[in-house]
Design a protein around this motif. Structure first.
Motif, PDB file in Angstrom:
ATOM      1  N   ARG A  89      28.522  47.461-130.887  1.00 49.00           N
ATOM      2  CA  ARG A  89      27.523  47.564-130.360  1.00 49.00           C
ATOM      3  C   ARG A  89      26.246  48.530-130.528  1.00 49.00           C
ATOM      4  NH1 ARG A  89      31.672  45.278-127.768  1.00 49.00           N
ATOM      5  NH2 ARG A  89      32.009  46.291-126.536  1.00 49.00           N
ATOM      6  N   ALA A  90      26.522  49.387-130.911  1.00 46.43           N
ATOM      7  CA  ALA A  90      25.347  50.537-130.834  1.00 46.43           C
ATOM      8  C   ALA A  90      25.442  51.714-131.760  1.00 46.43           C
ATOM      9  CB  ALA A  90      25.183  50.978-129.693  1.00 46.43           C
ATOM     10  N   THR A  91      24.145  51.664-131.892  1.00 48.22           N
ATOM     11  CA  THR A  91      23.085  53.452-132.599  1.00 48.22           C
ATOM     12  C   THR A  91      24.074  54.265-131.439  1.00 48.22           C
ATOM     13  OG1 THR A  91      21.645  51.853-134.189  1.00 48.22           O
ATOM     14  CG2 THR A  91      21.654  54.297-133.656  1.00 48.22           C
ATOM     15  N   GLU A  92      24.236  55.264-132.296  1.00 34.36           N
ATOM     16  CA  GLU A  92      24.650  56.738-131.913  1.00 34.36           C
ATOM     17  C   GLU A  92      23.927  58.009-132.059  1.00 34.36           C
ATOM     18  OE1 GLU A  92      28.445  59.974-131.033  1.00 34.36           O
ATOM     19  OE2 GLU A  92      28.653  57.920-132.691  1.00 34.36           O
ATOM     20  N   ALA A  93      23.499  58.805-131.089  1.00 30.70           N
ATOM     21  CA  ALA A  93      22.280  60.028-131.279  1.00 30.70           C
ATOM     22  C   ALA A  93      23.267  60.703-130.703  1.00 30.70           C
ATOM     23  CB  ALA A  93      21.052  59.886-130.681  1.00 30.70           C
ATOM     24  N   LEU A  94      24.302  62.023-131.488  1.00 28.75           N
ATOM     25  CA  LEU A  94      24.779  62.797-130.911  1.00 28.75           C
ATOM     26  C   LEU A  94      24.087  63.942-130.830  1.00 28.75           C
ATOM     27  CD1 LEU A  94      28.392  63.978-132.342  1.00 28.75           C
ATOM     28  CD2 LEU A  94      26.660  65.598-132.230  1.00 28.75           C
ATOM     29  N   HIS A  95      23.934  64.797-129.433  1.00 25.24           N
ATOM     30  CA  HIS A  95      23.232  66.436-130.065  1.00 25.24           C
ATOM     31  C   HIS A  95      24.205  66.997-129.402  1.00 25.24           C
ATOM     32  CE1 HIS A  95      20.159  68.485-128.559  1.00 25.24           C
ATOM     33  NE2 HIS A  95      20.487  69.222-127.398  1.00 25.24           N
ATOM     34  N   LEU A  96      25.221  68.952-130.373  1.00 26.04           N
ATOM     35  CA  LEU A  96      25.506  69.372-129.947  1.00 26.04           C
ATOM     36  C   LEU A  96      25.132  70.330-129.400  1.00 26.04           C
ATOM     37  CD1 LEU A  96      28.245  70.940-131.102  1.00 26.04           C
ATOM     38  CD2 LEU A  96      26.957  71.733-133.175  1.00 26.04           C
ATOM     39  N   LEU A  97      25.730  70.861-128.555  1.00 22.71           N
ATOM     40  CA  LEU A  97      26.065  71.751-126.977  1.00 22.71           C
ATOM     41  C   LEU A  97      25.924  72.907-127.312  1.00 22.71           C
ATOM     42  CD1 LEU A  97      26.460  68.575-124.016  1.00 22.71           C
ATOM     43  CD2 LEU A  97      24.150  69.576-124.694  1.00 22.71           C
ATOM     44  N   GLU A  98      27.332  72.444-127.791  1.00 20.07           N
ATOM     45  CA  GLU A  98      28.123  74.116-127.881  1.00 20.07           C
ATOM     46  C   GLU A  98      28.886  73.721-129.250  1.00 20.07           C
ATOM     47  OE1 GLU A  98      30.406  75.022-124.237  1.00 20.07           O
ATOM     48  OE2 GLU A  98      29.043  74.842-122.926  1.00 20.07           O
ATOM     49  N   GLY A  99      29.302  75.418-130.619  1.00 24.89           N
ATOM     50  CA  GLY A  99      30.130  75.484-131.056  1.00 24.89           C
ATOM     51  C   GLY A  99      29.321  74.523-132.369  1.00 24.89           C
ATOM     52  N   GLU A 100      30.653  74.291-132.964  1.00 27.08           N
ATOM     53  CA  GLU A 100      30.146  74.064-134.990  1.00 27.08           C
ATOM     54  C   GLU A 100      30.789  72.996-135.223  1.00 27.08           C
ATOM     55  OE1 GLU A 100      29.357  77.192-138.307  1.00 27.08           O
ATOM     56  OE2 GLU A 100      31.242  78.632-136.126  1.00 27.08           O
ATOM     57  N   LEU A 101      29.941  71.947-135.827  1.00 22.80           N
ATOM     58  CA  LEU A 101      30.183  70.623-135.885  1.00 22.80           C
ATOM     59  C   LEU A 101      30.249  70.281-137.331  1.00 22.80           C
ATOM     60  CD1 LEU A 101      31.882  68.410-134.537  1.00 22.80           C
ATOM     61  CD2 LEU A 101      29.720  67.750-133.759  1.00 22.80           C
ATOM     62  N   ARG A 102      31.369  69.486-138.073  1.00 26.57           N
ATOM     63  CA  ARG A 102      31.287  68.517-139.086  1.00 26.57           C
ATOM     64  C   ARG A 102      31.069  67.174-138.632  1.00 26.57           C
ATOM     65  NH1 ARG A 102      35.365  70.518-143.828  1.00 26.57           N
ATOM     66  NH2 ARG A 102      33.841  72.624-143.852  1.00 26.57           N
ATOM     67  N   LEU A 103      30.616  66.779-139.490  1.00 29.78           N
ATOM     68  CA  LEU A 103      30.403  64.767-139.402  1.00 29.78           C
ATOM     69  C   LEU A 103      29.797  64.213-140.606  1.00 29.78           C
ATOM     70  CD1 LEU A 103      27.026  64.651-139.220  1.00 29.78           C
ATOM     71  CD2 LEU A 103      27.609  65.656-136.212  1.00 29.78           C
ATOM     72  N   CYS A 104      30.470  62.861-140.256  1.00 29.69           N
ATOM     73  CA  CYS A 104      29.894  62.465-141.870  1.00 29.69           C
ATOM     74  C   CYS A 104      29.844  60.844-141.024  1.00 29.69           C
ATOM     75  CB  CYS A 104      31.126  62.612-142.906  1.00 29.69           C
ATOM     76  SG  CYS A 104      31.088  64.012-143.326  1.00 29.69           S
ATOM     77  N   PHE A 105      29.688  59.927-141.940  1.00 29.75           N
ATOM     78  CA  PHE A 105      29.745  58.595-141.299  1.00 29.75           C
ATOM     79  C   PHE A 105      29.939  57.901-143.082  1.00 29.75           C
ATOM     80  CE2 PHE A 105      24.594  58.119-141.259  1.00 29.75           C
ATOM     81  CZ  PHE A 105      24.303  57.723-142.147  1.00 29.75           C
TER      82      PHE A 105
END
Length: 212
Positions: A89-105
């Protein structure tokens, strides 16, 4: 057009420290404290071997009803994954606070394939509504990120858990597996967030080539 009574009622309620979502409709009253949420003071809403989540949705905070917003705070251990899932039901806006992140859709069938990035703190990434996506900690320290959604009840369907609720025949045909193998997989499914898999993590992002 609001009546004079509803306007006066709203003013009196606000002045008394009790806020109503709609004074005109007389819906459930809330106190001022119901409109703040301290992630440091609430229990985890999910905890797997790979990390934790804390949710700020209408389920935890009824005052969010009809406001069209929610948040989830994630922590992931090194190598751990917020495994592939959707928010129906929603679009997501992810904000990275700490660390290193790999992401895919990934897009729908016949779409453009996988859209992947590796991000550092201070970066925001978008996941379109109802698209399968995941995040993985690719650093040596824990990751923390805050996701905001444009629905107070975004919902989550974790693919590896929800898929195995289907009958064996559906899974056997889809994956070309025997039913005994499917049952063994079902019994061993980890809760999300999940730890890194048994093989070493790829140093660089590898997107598989597919024919579908």
């Amino acid at each position: 057009m609001p009546s004079l009574l509803s306007v006066v009622t709203a003013a009196l309620v606000f002045a008394s420290g009790v806020i109503m979502v709609s004074a005109q409709n007389g819906t459930t009253p809330f106190a001022a404290k119901d409109f703040v949420y301290n992630f440091n003071e609430v229990p985890n809403t999910a905890k797997g071997e790979g990390g934790t989540t804390k949710s700020f949705t209408v389920r935890e905070v009824p005052a969010l009803k009809d406001n069209g917003i929610a948040q989830i705070l994630f922590t992931l251990e090194p190598g751990a994954i917020n495994s592939p899932h959707i928010h129906p039901r929603a679009t997501e806006a992810l904000h990275l606070l700490e660390g290193e992140l790999r992401l895919c859709f990934v897009e729908e069938n016949m779409g453009g394939g996988a859209f992947c990035n590796e991000i550092k703190p201070g970066t925001t990434a978008i996941f379109p509504k109802a698209h399968i996506h995941y995040q993985q900690n690719i650093g040596s320290t824990p990751v923390k990120f805050l996701s905001t959604f444009n629905d107070e009840n975004p919902g989550t369907a974790t693919i590896h858990l929800t898929m195995f609720r289907l009958p064996d025949d559906a899974l056997s045909g889809s994956f070309k597996l025997r039913k005994q193998t499917i049952e063994r997989i079902r019994e061993g499914l980890p809760l999300n967030p999940v730890p890194q898999g048994p093989d070493p993590m790829d140093d660089t992002l590898v997107i598989p080539e597919t024919k579908f």
